[in-house]
Each structure stands twice: as C-alpha cells, then as structure tokens.
Design a protein around this motif. Structure first.
Motif, PDB file in Angstrom:
ATOM      1  N   GLU A  94       0.854  -1.179   0.000  1.00  0.00           N
ATOM      2  CA  GLU A  94       0.000   0.000   0.000  1.00  0.00           C
ATOM      3  C   GLU A  94       0.889   1.228   0.000  1.00  0.00           C
ATOM      4  N   LYS A  95       0.521   2.170  -0.823  1.00  0.00           N
ATOM      5  CA  LYS A  95       1.293   3.408  -0.935  1.00  0.00           C
ATOM      6  C   LYS A  95       0.918   4.317   0.236  1.00  0.00           C
ATOM      7  N   VAL A  96       1.919   4.678   1.049  1.00  0.00           N
ATOM      8  CA  VAL A  96       1.690   5.563   2.189  1.00  0.00           C
ATOM      9  C   VAL A  96       1.781   7.014   1.731  1.00  0.00           C
ATOM     10  N   GLN A 101       6.067   2.863   0.478  1.00  0.00           N
ATOM     11  CA  GLN A 101       5.039   1.826   0.439  1.00  0.00           C
ATOM     12  C   GLN A 101       5.285   0.871   1.591  1.00  0.00           C
ATOM     13  N   VAL A 102       4.202   0.316   2.137  1.00  0.00           N
ATOM     14  CA  VAL A 102       4.317  -0.654   3.223  1.00  0.00           C
ATOM     15  C   VAL A 102       3.468  -1.876   2.891  1.00  0.00           C
ATOM     16  N   ASN A 115      -5.656  -1.097  -7.447  1.00  0.00           N
ATOM     17  CA  ASN A 115      -5.788  -2.035  -8.552  1.00  0.00           C
ATOM     18  C   ASN A 115      -5.628  -3.458  -8.015  1.00  0.00           C
ATOM     19  N   ARG A 116      -6.687  -4.254  -8.094  1.00  0.00           N
ATOM     20  CA  ARG A 116      -6.664  -5.603  -7.514  1.00  0.00           C
ATOM     21  C   ARG A 116      -5.680  -6.522  -8.225  1.00  0.00           C
ATOM     22  N   GLN A 117      -5.573  -6.372  -9.519  1.00  0.00           N
ATOM     23  CA  GLN A 117      -4.657  -7.248 -10.265  1.00  0.00           C
ATOM     24  C   GLN A 117      -3.211  -6.963  -9.849  1.00  0.00           C
ATOM     25  N   GLU A 118      -2.880  -5.707  -9.704  1.00  0.00           N
ATOM     26  CA  GLU A 118      -1.540  -5.338  -9.254  1.00  0.00           C
ATOM     27  C   GLU A 118      -1.320  -5.788  -7.810  1.00  0.00           C
ATOM     28  N   ALA A 119      -2.343  -5.633  -6.977  1.00  0.00           N
ATOM     29  CA  ALA A 119      -2.246  -6.060  -5.580  1.00  0.00           C
ATOM     30  C   ALA A 119      -2.028  -7.565  -5.487  1.00  0.00           C
ATOM     31  N   ARG A 120      -2.716  -8.328  -6.329  1.00  0.00           N
ATOM     32  CA  ARG A 120      -2.535  -9.789  -6.348  1.00  0.00           C
ATOM     33  C   ARG A 120      -1.121 -10.162  -6.798  1.00  0.00           C
ATOM     34  N   ALA A 121      -0.579  -9.407  -7.740  1.00  0.00           N
ATOM     35  CA  ALA A 121       0.791  -9.672  -8.194  1.00  0.00           C
ATOM     36  C   ALA A 121       1.775  -9.441  -7.049  1.00  0.00           C
ATOM     37  N   SER A 183      -1.343   0.858  11.165  1.00  0.00           N
ATOM     38  CA  SER A 183      -2.039  -0.080  12.037  1.00  0.00           C
ATOM     39  C   SER A 183      -3.552   0.041  11.915  1.00  0.00           C
ATOM     40  N   ASP A 184      -4.059   1.221  11.619  1.00  0.00           N
ATOM     41  CA  ASP A 184      -5.499   1.399  11.472  1.00  0.00           C
ATOM     42  C   ASP A 184      -5.971   1.072  10.066  1.00  0.00           C
ATOM     43  N   ARG A 185      -5.039   0.849   9.138  1.00  0.00           N
ATOM     44  CA  ARG A 185      -5.401   0.636   7.746  1.00  0.00           C
ATOM     45  C   ARG A 185      -5.490  -0.820   7.349  1.00  0.00           C
TER      46      ARG A 185
END
Length: 187
Positions: A94-96, A101-102, A115-121, A183-185
């Motif tokens: 995830e882009k902070v 990114q964390v 983007n779910r496809q990018e997240a899955r990659a 932590s909240d995300r």
C-alpha cells in the motif's frame, strides 16, 4: 473496440509481469511482514503437552523412549512454518505517500481500493520471497525456534537482521514507525 480491449489486456499483463519480474524492492519491509505473520503464529500457539515417544515396553513392562518438550520439538517448528508463505498471499503493498510503500494484510480483497490485479501480483511476489527466505534460512530459523531465542516481539530482529540480513538496526526502528502509520489501515 475489441482490439483496444485486447491491447489493454496485454499492456496490463506486461505491466504485471514487469512488476513481478523485478521482485521485491524493499526486502526489509517484506521480511518484516513475514516476521509479523510468524509472530502471529507464536501469539496464537496454544499450550501443548510434551510429546510422548515412549512406545516400546522393556522386559519389565516399563515404557521406553523419550519424552520431548513440545517447545523444543521439530513438530512445533513444522506447525509454525508450515503454510506461512501461503498466508503471505493475503499481503499487498500500500502506498503511504509518494516515496513510501508498506506491506499490509488484506482481510477482504473486495474492499481493496487499489488495482486488484496489481495487488494480487504483489501478494504472489511476497509469497515467493517468503519461500526463498525460508529455504535459505530454514535450518537456522528452526534451531532458533527450538532454542527459544525467537520470542514474541523479537521475530523481526532474528529473521530479518540476524538470519536474512535484509534489515539493519536502523531499518527495524523505521518498521516500528511504519506499523504505527498503517495499524489502522489493515483491510
């Protein structure tokens, strides 16, 4: 229109391949995410009885064999590490902000706003990275678990600094700040 969709599909596929082909950029962050998941496993451990390996009887009818403390057993190591890398498929980047990114754990992929496809990659990348990390450090990690030198709160230090050498002392301090930021995300 069909040609445009086909070109768009290939462009997305190439971009996804390019992201995964280069692997993990922030190996320290990925290692810390793996350590966090291993730490969850340690926290969720239930107390177990000793392993009774006394299956034979001697001539007097007394049981022979070993009684092994579960905390130092190979079974405990297997139960902690088995499936760890599959659990990492629930993580993505995830882009902070524009430069950072964390890794976060995704509880519901439908609520993901990127983007779910990018997240899955990314999730496949960290799972693959986890496999390599465990393969390279499995014996030392198993011994550390058996000796009790891996305790809750110290998994990242042992796994990412001492064994994997992906993080320095200062980057583990940065990890604590990153965890507070996200932590909240957790999705």
């Amino acid at each position: 229109m069909a040609n445009f969709n086909l070109n768009l599909f290939f462009l997305i596929a190439i971009a996804t391949f390019a992201v995964s082909a280069y692997g993990i950029d922030d190996k320290c962050g990925a290692c810390n995410a793996i350590a966090e998941e291993l730490e969850r496993g340690l926290l969720n451990e239930k107390p177990r009885n000793h392993l009774d390996m006394r299956h034979r009887l001697d001539s007097k009818g007394q049981r022979q064999g070993k009684l092994i403390d579960y905390r130092v057993s190979d079974l405990r190591v297997v139960e902690l590490l088995d499936g760890l890398c599959e659990k990492m498929q629930d993580y993505t980047l995830e882009k902070v902000d524009s430069s950072r990114q964390v890794w976060i754990k995704v509880n519901n992929w439908d609520n993901l706003q990127t983007n779910r496809q990018e997240a899955r990659a990314y999730s496949k990348d960290i799972s693959t990275f986890c496999g390599r990390l465990l393969e390279e450090n499995e014996d030392e990690l198993a011994e550390s678990i058996k000796k009790g030198s891996i305790k809750v709160g110290e998994v990242s230090k042992v796994l990412c600094q001492e064994l994997g050498r992906y993080c320095s002392q200062t980057s583990s301090n940065r990890k604590a700040v990153d965890e507070e930021d996200v932590s909240d995300r957790e999705l």
